[in-house]
Design a protein around this motif. Structure first.
Motif, PDB file in Angstrom:
ATOM      1  N   THR A 131      -4.230   6.704 -15.391  1.00  0.00           N
ATOM      2  CA  THR A 131      -4.251   7.602 -14.256  1.00  0.00           C
ATOM      3  C   THR A 131      -5.515   7.376 -13.441  1.00  0.00           C
ATOM      4  O   THR A 131      -6.470   6.774 -13.914  1.00  0.00           O
ATOM      5  CB  THR A 131      -4.215   9.072 -14.703  1.00  0.00           C
ATOM      6  OG1 THR A 131      -5.338   9.321 -15.557  1.00  0.00           O
ATOM      7  CG2 THR A 131      -2.926   9.383 -15.459  1.00  0.00           C
TER       8      THR A 131
ATOM      9  N   GLU B 215      -1.812   9.704  -1.756  1.00  0.00           N
ATOM     10  CA  GLU B 215      -2.608   8.577  -1.282  1.00  0.00           C
ATOM     11  C   GLU B 215      -2.308   8.217   0.171  1.00  0.00           C
ATOM     12  O   GLU B 215      -3.153   7.695   0.879  1.00  0.00           O
ATOM     13  CB  GLU B 215      -2.393   7.349  -2.173  1.00  0.00           C
ATOM     14  CG  GLU B 215      -2.970   7.483  -3.569  1.00  0.00           C
ATOM     15  CD  GLU B 215      -2.111   8.321  -4.489  1.00  0.00           C
ATOM     16  OE1 GLU B 215      -0.992   8.698  -4.085  1.00  0.00           O
ATOM     17  OE2 GLU B 215      -2.570   8.618  -5.605  1.00  0.00           O
TER      18      GLU B 215
ATOM     19  N   CYS C 109       0.796  -1.235   0.000  1.00  0.00           N
ATOM     20  CA  CYS C 109       0.000   0.000   0.000  1.00  0.00           C
ATOM     21  C   CYS C 109       0.823   1.276   0.000  1.00  0.00           C
ATOM     22  O   CYS C 109       0.283   2.355  -0.191  1.00  0.00           O
ATOM     23  CB  CYS C 109      -0.959   0.012   1.190  1.00  0.00           C
ATOM     24  SG  CYS C 109      -0.137   0.330   2.777  1.00  0.00           S
TER      25      CYS C 109
ATOM     26  N   GLN D 289      -0.257  -0.940 -17.378  1.00  0.00           N
ATOM     27  CA  GLN D 289      -0.643   0.184 -16.526  1.00  0.00           C
ATOM     28  C   GLN D 289      -0.084   1.501 -17.044  1.00  0.00           C
ATOM     29  O   GLN D 289      -0.494   2.568 -16.607  1.00  0.00           O
ATOM     30  CB  GLN D 289      -0.123  -0.040 -15.104  1.00  0.00           C
ATOM     31  CG  GLN D 289      -0.795  -1.175 -14.363  1.00  0.00           C
ATOM     32  CD  GLN D 289      -2.212  -0.854 -13.959  1.00  0.00           C
ATOM     33  OE1 GLN D 289      -3.158  -1.152 -14.678  1.00  0.00           O
ATOM     34  NE2 GLN D 289      -2.370  -0.227 -12.820  1.00  0.00           N
TER      35      GLN D 289
ATOM     36  N   THR E 184       4.760   2.995  -7.760  1.00  0.00           N
ATOM     37  CA  THR E 184       3.777   4.067  -7.895  1.00  0.00           C
ATOM     38  C   THR E 184       2.563   3.762  -7.019  1.00  0.00           C
ATOM     39  O   THR E 184       2.523   4.130  -5.858  1.00  0.00           O
ATOM     40  CB  THR E 184       3.378   4.275  -9.365  1.00  0.00           C
ATOM     41  OG1 THR E 184       2.986   3.019  -9.932  1.00  0.00           O
ATOM     42  CG2 THR E 184       4.550   4.836 -10.171  1.00  0.00           C
ATOM     43  N   THR E 185       1.571   3.059  -7.551  1.00  0.00           N
ATOM     44  CA  THR E 185       0.351   2.765  -6.791  1.00  0.00           C
ATOM     45  C   THR E 185       0.441   1.473  -5.985  1.00  0.00           C
ATOM     46  O   THR E 185      -0.369   1.251  -5.091  1.00  0.00           O
ATOM     47  CB  THR E 185      -0.848   2.629  -7.737  1.00  0.00           C
ATOM     48  OG1 THR E 185      -0.629   1.498  -8.596  1.00  0.00           O
ATOM     49  CG2 THR E 185      -1.028   3.879  -8.578  1.00  0.00           C
TER      50      THR E 185
ATOM     51  N   ASN F 192      -0.010  -1.470  -7.392  1.00  0.00           N
ATOM     52  CA  ASN F 192      -0.786  -2.469  -8.123  1.00  0.00           C
ATOM     53  C   ASN F 192       0.089  -3.595  -8.666  1.00  0.00           C
ATOM     54  O   ASN F 192      -0.201  -4.778  -8.486  1.00  0.00           O
ATOM     55  CB  ASN F 192      -1.531  -1.811  -9.289  1.00  0.00           C
ATOM     56  CG  ASN F 192      -2.949  -1.429  -8.923  1.00  0.00           C
ATOM     57  OD1 ASN F 192      -3.551  -2.032  -8.043  1.00  0.00           O
ATOM     58  ND2 ASN F 192      -3.476  -0.432  -9.586  1.00  0.00           N
TER      59      ASN F 192
ATOM     60  N   SER G   3       3.122  10.089  -0.936  1.00  0.00           N
ATOM     61  CA  SER G   3       2.283  10.564  -2.020  1.00  0.00           C
ATOM     62  C   SER G   3       0.960  11.029  -1.455  1.00  0.00           C
ATOM     63  O   SER G   3       0.686  10.884  -0.267  1.00  0.00           O
ATOM     64  CB  SER G   3       2.056   9.436  -3.033  1.00  0.00           C
ATOM     65  OG  SER G   3       1.311   8.401  -2.439  1.00  0.00           O
TER      66      SER G   3
ATOM     67  N   ARG H  62      -6.006   3.060 -12.763  1.00  0.00           N
ATOM     68  CA  ARG H  62      -4.787   2.387 -12.334  1.00  0.00           C
ATOM     69  C   ARG H  62      -5.066   1.398 -11.217  1.00  0.00           C
ATOM     70  O   ARG H  62      -4.204   0.610 -10.850  1.00  0.00           O
ATOM     71  CB  ARG H  62      -3.737   3.409 -11.868  1.00  0.00           C
ATOM     72  CG  ARG H  62      -3.137   4.232 -12.973  1.00  0.00           C
ATOM     73  CD  ARG H  62      -1.935   5.009 -12.461  1.00  0.00           C
ATOM     74  NE  ARG H  62      -0.847   4.123 -12.090  1.00  0.00           N
ATOM     75  CZ  ARG H  62       0.142   3.788 -12.893  1.00  0.00           C
ATOM     76  NH1 ARG H  62       0.175   4.231 -14.132  1.00  0.00           N
ATOM     77  NH2 ARG H  62       1.110   2.984 -12.475  1.00  0.00           N
ATOM     78  N   ASN H  63      -6.239   1.465 -10.633  1.00  0.00           N
ATOM     79  CA  ASN H  63      -6.565   0.602  -9.499  1.00  0.00           C
ATOM     80  C   ASN H  63      -7.419  -0.592  -9.897  1.00  0.00           C
ATOM     81  O   ASN H  63      -8.038  -1.225  -9.058  1.00  0.00           O
ATOM     82  CB  ASN H  63      -7.293   1.427  -8.427  1.00  0.00           C
ATOM     83  CG  ASN H  63      -6.407   2.507  -7.848  1.00  0.00           C
ATOM     84  OD1 ASN H  63      -5.237   2.278  -7.593  1.00  0.00           O
ATOM     85  ND2 ASN H  63      -6.972   3.687  -7.654  1.00  0.00           N
TER      86      ASN H  63
END
Length: 201
Positions: A117, A181, A8, A113, A148-149, A151, A179, A121-122
């Protein structure tokens, strides 16, 4: 920067994810670090890959593991080489642990991916990757270029675990954390460098 959760992106050990895996980034994804990575990925400067990986290996303390596994190049990718494999090979030269580039593959029906955006992306399925059954009972370190995310890393960890293996840690060249998030989780944590995958060097 301090280790963070590979699932995460929050600070590792914050109790964010069940079975959290520590991820170690050489730097934040900005400045010269970002420029070098963009040259490696998009300007065909392949010669940067192994030296960048060596720097990762020299910065992070070696861990006890059976192999280094790079995130595979996506099936739709047009690059002639896998930049993550080059990074893993550079780490391998320092750590003395083999880098195996054929242990993970993307499933045919999963889109890249790159360029996505926001919510799109999720949407990656947790079984977006498949791992070799030969990983059963083995401990591995995953290697990628940028976090990044999360994923991609979640899909890779899931694939290794479904094959009976264990991901002991993750190494990336750069990370986009803190970030938006997870900035609340990082609020009181200063950014540091030189943290090893097995402790500080």
């Amino acid at each position: 920067m301090p280790p963070f959760c590979a699932k995460c992106g929050a600070p590792f050990g914050a109790g964010c994810c069940s079975g959290s895996v520590p991820c170690y980034a050489l730097s934040l994804h900005e400045g010269i670090s970002r420029d070098l990575l963009l040259d490696l990925k998009y300007k065909n400067v392949r010669s940067l890959g192994i030296p960048m990986g060596r720097l990762m290996g020299e910065t992070f303390s070696a861990v006890r593991t059976d192999m280094l596994i790079p995130i595979p190049l996506h099936r739709s990718g047009r690059r002639e080489y896998n930049q993550s494999l080059l990074l893993a090979e550079g780490v391998s030269l320092v750590w003395g642990i083999p880098a195996e580039g054929r242990m993970l593959i993307w499933r045919k029906n999963v889109d890249s991916q790159a360029g996505k955006t926001g919510p799109s992306r999720n949407m990656m399925a947790p079984d977006a990757m498949e791992a070799s059954k030969s990983l059963d009972g083995m401990s591995v370190v995953l290697v990628d270029d940028v976090y990044t995310t999360g994923n991609t890393m979640r899909a890779a960890i899931s694939a290794v675990e479904r094959s009976g293996g264990t991901v002991s840690s993750v190494l990336v060249w750069s990370g986009r954390v803190p970030s938006q998030e997870n900035e609340a989780a990082w609020k009181d944590i200063g950014i540091q460098t030189g943290r090893g995958a097995g402790g500080s060097e």
